[in-house]
Design a protein around this motif. Structure first.
Motif, mmCIF file in Angstrom:
data_model
loop_
_atom_site.group_PDB
_atom_site.id
_atom_site.type_symbol
_atom_site.label_atom_id
_atom_site.label_comp_id
_atom_site.label_asym_id
_atom_site.label_seq_id
_atom_site.Cartn_x
_atom_site.Cartn_y
_atom_site.Cartn_z
ATOM 1 N N ASP A 1 92.906 68.754 71.008
ATOM 2 C CA ASP A 1 92.675 67.443 71.376
ATOM 3 C C ASP A 1 91.237 67.110 70.998
ATOM 4 O O ASP A 1 91.140 65.773 70.511
ATOM 5 C CB ASP A 1 93.055 66.775 72.573
ATOM 6 C CG ASP A 1 94.121 65.838 72.663
ATOM 7 O OD1 ASP A 1 94.239 65.302 71.656
ATOM 8 O OD2 ASP A 1 94.872 65.682 73.694
ATOM 9 N N GLY A 2 90.351 67.902 71.420
ATOM 10 C CA GLY A 2 88.954 67.448 71.178
ATOM 11 C C GLY A 2 88.537 67.862 69.752
ATOM 12 O O GLY A 2 87.776 67.225 68.895
ATOM 13 N N GLU A 3 88.854 69.083 69.230
ATOM 14 C CA GLU A 3 88.343 69.667 67.961
ATOM 15 C C GLU A 3 89.285 69.915 66.766
ATOM 16 O O GLU A 3 88.964 70.219 65.825
ATOM 17 C CB GLU A 3 87.816 71.118 68.664
ATOM 18 C CG GLU A 3 86.851 70.870 69.521
ATOM 19 C CD GLU A 3 85.401 70.252 68.662
ATOM 20 O OE1 GLU A 3 85.225 70.061 67.623
ATOM 21 O OE2 GLU A 3 84.517 69.904 69.794
ATOM 22 N N LEU B 1 99.481 67.311 73.075
ATOM 23 C CA LEU B 1 98.211 66.675 73.020
ATOM 24 C C LEU B 1 98.250 65.309 73.831
ATOM 25 O O LEU B 1 99.359 64.637 73.967
ATOM 26 C CB LEU B 1 98.034 66.103 71.456
ATOM 27 C CG LEU B 1 97.925 67.309 70.607
ATOM 28 C CD1 LEU B 1 97.788 66.883 69.121
ATOM 29 C CD2 LEU B 1 96.870 68.538 71.041
ATOM 30 N N GLN B 2 97.034 65.112 74.583
ATOM 31 C CA GLN B 2 97.207 63.840 75.466
ATOM 32 C C GLN B 2 96.272 62.507 75.128
ATOM 33 O O GLN B 2 96.227 61.746 75.602
ATOM 34 C CB GLN B 2 96.857 64.364 77.058
ATOM 35 C CG GLN B 2 97.343 65.445 77.306
ATOM 36 C CD GLN B 2 98.992 65.165 77.970
ATOM 37 O OE1 GLN B 2 99.019 63.917 78.212
ATOM 38 N NE2 GLN B 2 99.810 65.865 77.669
ATOM 39 N N ALA B 3 95.406 62.872 74.060
ATOM 40 C CA ALA B 3 94.452 62.019 73.690
ATOM 41 C C ALA B 3 94.839 61.159 72.590
ATOM 42 O O ALA B 3 96.228 61.347 72.094
ATOM 43 C CB ALA B 3 93.079 62.494 73.408
ATOM 44 N N ARG C 1 90.990 83.658 69.521
ATOM 45 C CA ARG C 1 91.799 83.524 70.592
ATOM 46 C C ARG C 1 93.063 82.394 70.184
ATOM 47 O O ARG C 1 94.114 82.687 70.659
ATOM 48 C CB ARG C 1 91.020 83.268 71.858
ATOM 49 C CG ARG C 1 90.128 84.713 72.070
ATOM 50 C CD ARG C 1 89.605 84.348 73.450
ATOM 51 N NE ARG C 1 90.379 84.511 74.666
ATOM 52 C CZ ARG C 1 90.012 83.869 75.749
ATOM 53 N NH1 ARG C 1 88.870 83.669 76.022
ATOM 54 N NH2 ARG C 1 90.908 84.037 76.801
ATOM 55 N N ALA D 1 95.679 73.063 73.975
ATOM 56 C CA ALA D 1 96.196 71.890 73.753
ATOM 57 C C ALA D 1 94.883 70.875 74.006
ATOM 58 O O ALA D 1 94.290 69.982 73.385
ATOM 59 C CB ALA D 1 97.361 71.167 74.411
ATOM 60 N N GLY D 2 94.067 71.143 75.256
ATOM 61 C CA GLY D 2 93.039 70.223 75.460
ATOM 62 C C GLY D 2 91.960 70.633 74.309
ATOM 63 O O GLY D 2 91.274 69.528 73.806
ATOM 64 N N PHE D 3 91.739 71.799 73.915
ATOM 65 C CA PHE D 3 90.706 72.127 72.966
ATOM 66 C C PHE D 3 91.007 71.382 71.586
ATOM 67 O O PHE D 3 90.203 70.874 70.953
ATOM 68 C CB PHE D 3 90.457 73.823 72.787
ATOM 69 C CG PHE D 3 89.291 74.065 72.111
ATOM 70 C CD1 PHE D 3 88.071 74.082 72.749
ATOM 71 C CD2 PHE D 3 89.319 74.414 70.615
ATOM 72 C CE1 PHE D 3 86.954 74.650 72.212
ATOM 73 C CE2 PHE D 3 88.088 74.702 69.982
ATOM 74 C CZ PHE D 3 87.090 74.854 70.734
ATOM 75 N N TYR E 1 97.865 75.169 77.682
ATOM 76 C CA TYR E 1 97.460 73.824 78.071
ATOM 77 C C TYR E 1 95.813 73.893 77.548
ATOM 78 O O TYR E 1 95.554 72.864 77.137
ATOM 79 C CB TYR E 1 97.762 73.699 79.373
ATOM 80 C CG TYR E 1 99.056 73.449 79.646
ATOM 81 C CD1 TYR E 1 99.874 72.144 79.358
ATOM 82 C CD2 TYR E 1 99.874 74.328 80.427
ATOM 83 C CE1 TYR E 1 101.085 72.093 79.792
ATOM 84 C CE2 TYR E 1 101.087 74.188 80.881
ATOM 85 C CZ TYR E 1 101.750 72.975 80.529
ATOM 86 O OH TYR E 1 103.040 72.916 80.722
ATOM 87 N N TYR E 2 95.036 74.937 77.680
ATOM 88 C CA TYR E 2 93.869 75.045 77.361
ATOM 89 C C TYR E 2 93.774 74.710 75.812
ATOM 90 O O TYR E 2 92.902 73.809 75.371
ATOM 91 C CB TYR E 2 93.278 76.403 77.659
ATOM 92 C CG TYR E 2 91.851 76.508 77.064
ATOM 93 C CD1 TYR E 2 90.637 76.245 77.706
ATOM 94 C CD2 TYR E 2 91.718 76.978 75.672
ATOM 95 C CE1 TYR E 2 89.329 76.530 77.352
ATOM 96 C CE2 TYR E 2 90.422 76.905 75.175
ATOM 97 C CZ TYR E 2 89.320 76.825 75.958
ATOM 98 O OH TYR E 2 87.978 76.908 75.426
ATOM 99 N N ASN F 1 95.504 80.247 77.858
ATOM 100 C CA ASN F 1 96.589 79.226 78.516
ATOM 101 C C ASN F 1 96.844 78.273 77.348
ATOM 102 O O ASN F 1 96.059 77.782 76.835
ATOM 103 C CB ASN F 1 95.938 78.760 79.711
ATOM 104 C CG ASN F 1 96.709 77.782 80.361
ATOM 105 O OD1 ASN F 1 97.269 76.733 79.845
ATOM 106 N ND2 ASN F 1 97.295 78.420 81.501
ATOM 107 N N ILE G 1 86.423 81.968 70.038
ATOM 108 C CA ILE G 1 87.587 80.961 70.323
ATOM 109 C C ILE G 1 88.706 80.736 69.490
ATOM 110 O O ILE G 1 89.680 80.682 69.698
ATOM 111 C CB ILE G 1 87.010 79.885 71.218
ATOM 112 C CG1 ILE G 1 87.876 79.061 71.965
ATOM 113 C CG2 ILE G 1 86.527 78.727 70.108
ATOM 114 C CD1 ILE G 1 88.155 79.544 73.448
ATOM 115 N N ASP H 1 80.830 80.182 67.403
ATOM 116 C CA ASP H 1 82.016 79.955 68.308
ATOM 117 C C ASP H 1 83.203 80.780 67.748
ATOM 118 O O ASP H 1 84.371 80.257 68.131
ATOM 119 C CB ASP H 1 82.509 78.583 68.571
ATOM 120 C CG ASP H 1 82.403 78.197 70.375
ATOM 121 O OD1 ASP H 1 82.510 79.264 71.045
ATOM 122 O OD2 ASP H 1 82.133 77.168 70.683
#
Lengths: 151, 151
Positions: free
Chosen positions: A16-18, A102-104, A55, A12-14, A9-10, A7, A52, A49
């Motif tokens: 933003d962290g990594e 990205l949100q962060a 993917r 983007a979240g990942f 958005y997933y 997904n 991921i 990992d």
């Protein structure tokens, strides 16, 4: 079996962290200005990992995955997903994160990364003035900022 | 202004990179078994990324945010988002990540975390046998696994 995409958005979240958006300016006598400019997007994780990253690669439809043994340092082996081809950065990576933002705090680095990409797209990195501009953008990237605004 | 919630898939991606599901078993003479069992979900980031934690808190509708100065270590200040209330873990955190699944290796830790939560829900952590079971689950969590399957 084809690698299953994620997904967006997933992703983007990942990221933003990594993830890491960086601008490399390195001395290289082959260039008239004396410097080579490269835009890089990468994610480095522990070896277990890897899936991921495959993917994410399938989702972004670009980039390569590298195995990093870190043997001589005695560290845990890692895997790195890296996009360094400018066309892929400009036509795939940037539009993706413009659509799924990205949100962060990494979105500040991403905005500077996009400014740098526009300069490179217009071949400004091959001029002294453009290089100075890119140097200023680089100085503002991946810097820790206190909430009060002090560096 | 209310804190803006995040796309749930974004949260799954961010947590896959930065979150931690853990099971704490600590000696505590107040308990008949001699041990206290707690389930924790947390995310720790640098202080300048506090806003994203507030948005994750707003999205999951539970948990607290703590400021960690790390003054005596001379480290960069951090912020931690933490859910430690069992009801919130069981009724909010777990159902959220069952609906928007983790995709990286952290989903293995999450599966063990869910098993532990079911034992605690059935009050098994107050028995010797349940405690032994929880100890086994804990030993399998947050462990680095080689791709070949060797620990």
């Amino acid at each position: 079996m084809a690698t299953e995409v994620l997904n967006p958005y997933y992703v983007a979240g990942f990221v933003d962290g990594e993830g890491c958006f960086s601008l490399c300016i390195s001395a290289n006598p082959k260039y008239k200005t004396g410097y080579e400019v490269r835009l890089l997007f990468d994610i480095e994780l522990r070896e277990d990992d890897r899936e991921i990253l495959e993917r994410i690669q399938a989702t972004l439809q670009c980039g390569h995955i590298y195995h990093l043994t870190y043997e001589r340092y005695g560290w845990t082996p890692h895997v790195k997903y890296k996009v360094s081809c400018f066309t892929d950065i400009y036509e795939k990576v940037i539009p993706f994160f413009q659509k799924y933002p990205l949100q962060a705090k990494k979105n500040r680095d991403f905005a500077l990364f996009c400014e740098a990409a526009e300069l490179v797209k217009r071949k400004q990195h091959l001029t002294r003035a453009g290089l100075a501009e890119l140097g200023k953008l680089k100085a503002r990237m991946n810097v820790y900022e206190h909430p009060g605004g002090n560096r």
